[in-house]
Design a protein around this motif. Structure first.
Motif, PDB file in Angstrom:
ATOM      1  N   UNK A  49       0.835  -1.204   0.000  1.00  0.00           N
ATOM      2  CA  UNK A  49       0.000   0.000   0.000  1.00  0.00           C
ATOM      3  C   UNK A  49       0.870   1.253   0.000  1.00  0.00           C
ATOM      4  N   UNK A  50       1.875   1.279   0.879  1.00  0.00           N
ATOM      5  CA  UNK A  50       2.764   2.443   0.957  1.00  0.00           C
ATOM      6  C   UNK A  50       3.527   2.610  -0.350  1.00  0.00           C
ATOM      7  N   UNK A  51       3.916   1.492  -0.957  1.00  0.00           N
ATOM      8  CA  UNK A  51       4.616   1.558  -2.240  1.00  0.00           C
ATOM      9  C   UNK A  51       3.756   2.199  -3.311  1.00  0.00           C
ATOM     10  N   UNK A  52       2.491   1.771  -3.378  1.00  0.00           N
ATOM     11  CA  UNK A  52       1.601   2.306  -4.403  1.00  0.00           C
ATOM     12  C   UNK A  52       1.367   3.803  -4.211  1.00  0.00           C
ATOM     13  N   UNK A  53       1.234   4.220  -2.944  1.00  0.00           N
ATOM     14  CA  UNK A  53       1.072   5.653  -2.678  1.00  0.00           C
ATOM     15  C   UNK A  53       2.311   6.407  -3.143  1.00  0.00           C
ATOM     16  N   UNK A  54       3.492   5.858  -2.838  1.00  0.00           N
ATOM     17  CA  UNK A  54       4.740   6.494  -3.257  1.00  0.00           C
ATOM     18  C   UNK A  54       4.854   6.553  -4.776  1.00  0.00           C
ATOM     19  N   UNK A  55       4.458   5.455  -5.437  1.00  0.00           N
ATOM     20  CA  UNK A  55       4.538   5.412  -6.892  1.00  0.00           C
ATOM     21  C   UNK A  55       3.566   6.390  -7.542  1.00  0.00           C
ATOM     22  N   UNK A  56       2.379   6.541  -6.918  1.00  0.00           N
ATOM     23  CA  UNK A  56       1.408   7.504  -7.457  1.00  0.00           C
ATOM     24  C   UNK A  56       1.951   8.920  -7.385  1.00  0.00           C
ATOM     25  N   UNK A  57       2.600   9.235  -6.245  1.00  0.00           N
ATOM     26  CA  UNK A  57       3.194  10.575  -6.103  1.00  0.00           C
ATOM     27  C   UNK A  57       4.283  10.786  -7.157  1.00  0.00           C
ATOM     28  N   UNK A  58       5.093   9.751  -7.367  1.00  0.00           N
ATOM     29  CA  UNK A  58       6.164   9.890  -8.353  1.00  0.00           C
ATOM     30  C   UNK A  58       5.583   9.957  -9.764  1.00  0.00           C
ATOM     31  N   UNK A  59       4.469   9.227  -9.979  1.00  0.00           N
ATOM     32  CA  UNK A  59       3.840   9.247 -11.296  1.00  0.00           C
ATOM     33  C   UNK A  59       3.340  10.641 -11.635  1.00  0.00           C
ATOM     34  N   UNK A  60       2.748  11.321 -10.629  1.00  0.00           N
ATOM     35  CA  UNK A  60       2.288  12.692 -10.851  1.00  0.00           C
ATOM     36  C   UNK A  60       3.450  13.622 -11.162  1.00  0.00           C
ATOM     37  N   UNK A  61       4.590  13.412 -10.469  1.00  0.00           N
ATOM     38  CA  UNK A  61       5.753  14.249 -10.734  1.00  0.00           C
ATOM     39  C   UNK A  61       6.314  13.972 -12.128  1.00  0.00           C
ATOM     40  N   UNK A  62       6.297  12.713 -12.521  1.00  0.00           N
ATOM     41  CA  UNK A  62       6.787  12.367 -13.852  1.00  0.00           C
ATOM     42  C   UNK A  62       5.885  12.915 -14.955  1.00  0.00           C
ATOM     43  N   UNK A  63       4.583  13.058 -14.633  1.00  0.00           N
ATOM     44  CA  UNK A  63       3.667  13.645 -15.616  1.00  0.00           C
ATOM     45  C   UNK A  63       4.065  15.080 -15.917  1.00  0.00           C
ATOM     46  N   UNK A  64       4.456  15.817 -14.866  1.00  0.00           N
ATOM     47  CA  UNK A  64       4.923  17.186 -15.082  1.00  0.00           C
ATOM     48  C   UNK A  64       6.205  17.197 -15.899  1.00  0.00           C
ATOM     49  N   UNK A  65       7.071  16.233 -15.640  1.00  0.00           N
ATOM     50  CA  UNK A  65       8.319  16.181 -16.385  1.00  0.00           C
ATOM     51  C   UNK A  65       8.073  15.853 -17.855  1.00  0.00           C
ATOM     52  N   UNK A  66       7.071  15.017 -18.138  1.00  0.00           N
ATOM     53  CA  UNK A  66       6.763  14.674 -19.529  1.00  0.00           C
ATOM     54  C   UNK A  66       6.280  15.886 -20.307  1.00  0.00           C
ATOM     55  N   UNK A  67       5.577  16.761 -19.610  1.00  0.00           N
ATOM     56  CA  UNK A  67       5.094  17.957 -20.301  1.00  0.00           C
ATOM     57  C   UNK A  67       6.241  18.887 -20.664  1.00  0.00           C
ATOM     58  N   UNK A  68       7.304  18.859 -19.864  1.00  0.00           N
ATOM     59  CA  UNK A  68       8.432  19.750 -20.129  1.00  0.00           C
ATOM     60  C   UNK A  68       9.514  19.083 -20.963  1.00  0.00           C
ATOM     61  N   UNK A  69       9.554  17.739 -20.956  1.00  0.00           N
ATOM     62  CA  UNK A  69      10.588  17.026 -21.699  1.00  0.00           C
ATOM     63  C   UNK A  69       9.956  15.923 -22.537  1.00  0.00           C
TER      64      UNK A  69
END
Length: 568
Positions: free
Chosen positions: A502-522
C-alpha cells in the motif's frame, strides 16, 4: 602522507563545532516542544483525580514528556504537585516511570536521520530503541509490583527518614555553561508557567512561556522619614525592584507561544538533521582503516578472563558519569546513536552505556532535589529517589544474567524491520509514544475492569505469539503441524508486505504525478518514462520505490531509465 594527517587534524575542530551545534539544537528542540505543548501538558496534570489510577499516571508521564521533550520538566511538575499536597508520592511514581519512557523518544528521532544507508540505519535504530525496550520491559514488571507492594515508595521513605537531609547548592551544570550563551540568545522560557497551570494557578494561564524580564534584583533601602506627628520620627523601609529585559531573539516578538514554538521546531530540526548528517560524514572520514579498527577494538573489547564480566559494569559507570557531565540522558544517548550507526560502538556495548545514562540522569535529579527550598525538600528528594530506585531495579532485572538481556534482542529485531521497511520506524514512533499510550489512557478512564478485560487478553496473546515464533525458529518439532508455520493465516496477519504494498503504491502515485509534469516539459523522454512507469507497476514491495530503495537498487533504476538491463 603529512598532508593527509593535517587534513584529518583540521577536521577535529569542525567535528567539535558540529557536535556543539547538535547539542544546542537538541536544547532548542526541547524549548520548541514546551512552547507548542507546554500548556496542554499543564492541563493534563491539572486533573489530579486521574492519577489515582497507576496506568493513567504512567501514560500521562509518557505523553507529557513527549510533548515537552524534557523529562526534567515533567519531573519538576511532579515534584511541585507532591510538595504542594496535590499529589502523593505513590501516585507520582507511575508518572516518573512514564517520563523515563518518554525521554527516550529523542534518540529514536535522531536515528531516523541515518535512514539513507541501510546498514547504518539498522544499527542506529537498534541502538536507539534498546533504551525504549529496557524502559518498557521494566515498566511491565515494576509497575504491577509497585501497585501491589509499594516497594519503591516504602524504600524511598526509609531513606528520607533515615538521613537528616539539608538543603544544598544547585547541582553542577557543566555542559550548560558552554551551550547557554547560544541557546539563551535564541529563546528563554519561564517553566514556572507550566508548573503553575498544573498546580491550578489560574493567573498563570494567560501568561506567556517566553521570558521578557530577566535577572530581577530587589534592593532594600532604609530611609528616615517624618511621620505626620511633628514630635516623632520613624524609620521607613523603601523597596526597589530592578529587572533587566531579556535579550533573546523572541523577546516581545508579538507572536503567540504556538507560533514561536513551530518556528523553533522547524529550524531546530533543520539544524539537528544537518549537523547529524555532517557529523556522520566527518566521523566516517576520520574513522577509517586502522584508526577505526583500533577504536572499535578499544571500545568493544572485554577485559581478559576471568574479569570479562566487569566490562559491562564499567560501561554503566561511564554512561552514568558522562550523563552527569552533560546533565541530560537525551543528549548523551543521542550523541552515541550516530557512533552506533557507523559501527564504532556495538549494540552490546551501547546497552550498558544506556543503562548508565539512566542512572546518571537520576543522580542529577537528586542533586537538584537537594537544592529545593525547605518546604519542598523531602518531597522532591523522595520523588527523585524513586526514579533512581526504578532504574536500579530495572538494571537488576535486565542486565546481570546474559539470558535476561532481552532489550538487546528486541532492539536488533526492530533494527532489522526498519532496515527492510523504512516506514516502520515512523510507525513505531507513532504507535509506541502516541497511539498506544492514548488508547491505554482511554481504557483506564473507562474503569479498571475495562482495562484489565481488554489489555490482559491482548498481552497474553502477544506472549503466546512470541513463544510460538521462538519455537518455530529453533525447535519446530515441539509444535503441532498446524503451528509450525503461519502460512495458513492470511498474509496481513503475519507479514508487513501487504502494508508495504500500500505504501509503495502511494509512493509510486506521487512519483507518477511528478513524472507527468516532467513529460510535459521534456517530451523527448516520454518513451523511456512510459517504459519505466510500466516496470514500476509490477513492483510489489517498497524496496522498488525510489523513495525507499537501497543504494544498490538505485543503480538498477538508473539502468532501467537508460534502457539497460534492470536488476530489479
Amino acid at each position: 602522507m603529512g598532508k593527509h594527517i593535517l587534513i584529518k587534524i583540521c577536521k577535529i575542530p569542525l567535528l567539535l563545532l558540529f557536535l556543539y551545534m547538535f547539542i544546542c539544537s537538541l536544547d532548542i528542540l526541547s524549548s520548541a516542544f514546551q512552547l507548542a505543548g507546554g500548556r496542554v501538558a499543564g492541563d493534563i496534570f491539572k486533573d489530579n483525580a486521574v492519577f489515582s489510577n497507576p496506568v493513567a499516571g504512567l501514560v500521562v508521564g509518557i505523553l507529557v514528556t513527549v510533548l515537552v521533550q524534557s523529562s526534567s520538566t515533567s519531573t519538576s511538575i511532579v515534584v511541585s504537585l507532591v510538595s504542594s499536597g496535590l499529589l502523593d508520592v505513590g501516585s507520582a511514581i507511575p508518572i516518573i516511570m512514564g517520563s523515563n519512557i518518554g525521554t527516550s523518544v529523542t534518540n529514536t528521532i535522531v536515528a531516523l536521520m541515518q535512514a539513507g544507508e541501510r546498514e547504518e540505519f539498522k544499527r542506529a535504530f537498534a541502538g536507539a530503541t534498546v533504551h525504549d525496550c529496557f524502559n518498557w520491559l521494566s515498566v511491565l514488571v515494576l509497575l504491577p509490583l509497585e501497585a501491589v507492594t509499594g516497594v519503591m515508595r516504602l524504600a524511598s521513605e526509609v531513606v528520607v527518614e533515615s538521613f537528616n537531609i539539608v538543603s544544598g547548592e544547585d547541582g553542577p551544570e557543566l555542559l550548560k555553561v558552554i551551550t547557554e550563551p547560544l541557546t539563551k540568545s535564541i529563546i528563554q522560557l519561564d517553566k514556572n508557567v507550566i508548573i503553575g497551570i498544573a498546580t491550578g494557578q489560574e493567573v498563570q494561564r494567560n501568561k506567556s512561556l517566553i521570558k521578557v524580564w530577566c535577572q530581577a534584583r530587589i534592593t532594600i533601602q532604609e530611609n528616615i522619614s517624618f511621620a505626620p506627628s511633628e514630635n516623632s520620627t520613624v524609620p521607613a523601609t523603601s523597596l526597589y525592584m530592578n529587572a533587566e529585559k531579556c535579550t533573546h531573539l523572541f523577546v516581545e516578538t508579538g507572536l503567540s507561544d504556538l507560533a514561536v514554538g513551530l518556528i523553533l521546531l522547524s529550524s531546530s530540526l533543520l539544524v539537528l538533521c544537518t549537523c547529524l548528517l555532517l557529523l556522520v560524514k566527518l566521523l566516517n572520514s576520520l574513522l577509517q582503516g586502522q584508526v577505526a579498527k583500533a577504536i572499535q577494538k578499544i571500545i568493544n573489547t572485554d577485559f581478559p578472563f576471568p574479569f570479562g564480566w566487569l566490562t559491562g559494569y564499567l560501561a554503566i559507570l561511564v554512561g552514568a558519569g558522562m550523563t552527569f557531565v552533560v546533565q541530560s540522558s537525551s543528549v548523551f544517548t543521542s550523541a552515541i546513536t550516530p557512533l552506533i550507526g557507523i559501527g564504532v560502538i556495538s549494540i552490546e556495548r551501547a546497552y550498558p552505556l544506556t543503562l548508565g545514562s539512566n542512572i546518571g540522569t537520576t543522580t542529577t535529579a537528586i542533586l537538584a532535589a537537594l537544592a529545593s527550598p525547605g518546604d519542598k525538600l523531602a518531597a522532591a528528594f523522595q520523588v527523585a529517589l524513586c526514579h533512581f530506585i526504578f532504574n536500579i531495579l530495572g538494571i537488576l532485572l535486565w542486565y546481570p544474567i546474559p539470558l535476561s538481556r532481552l532489550p538487546i534482542r528486541m532492539a536488533q529485531y526492530l533494527g532489522e524491520r526498519t532496515a527492510k521497511y523504512r516506514w516502520f520506524a515512523v510507525l513505531y514512533l507513532i504507535l509506541c509514544f502516541l497511539l498506544l499510550p492514548s488508547i491505554v489512557f482511554a481504557l483506564s478512564m473507562a474503569g479498571w475492569q475495562v482495562l484489565v478485560g481488554i489489555c490482559v487478553p491482548c498481552v497474553a496473546v502477544l506472549l503466546c505469539i512470541v513463544v510460538v515464533n521462538r519455537l518455530q525458529s529453533q525447535k519446530p518439532h515441539l509444535l503441532p503441524s498446524w503451528l509450525q508455520t503461519w502460512d495458513h493465516l492470511p498474509l496481513w496477519m503475519h507479514s508487513l508486505k501487504p502494508m508495504d504494498t500500500i505504501i509503495t503504491r502511494v509512493t509510486l502515485c506521487c512519483r507518477k504525478a511528478r513524472n507527468s509534469d516532467q513529460r510535459r516539459t521534456s517530451p523527448e523522454d516520454l518513451p523511456q518514462l512510459r517504459e519505466y512507469e510500466a516496470e514500476k507497476n509490477h513492483a510489489p514491495l517498497a524496496q522498488n520505490s525510489p523513495a525507499l530503495i537501497y543504494d544498490y537498487e538505485t543503480e538498477a533504476v538508473f539502468d532501467t531509465l537508460n534502457g539497460k538491463s534492470s536488476r530489479l
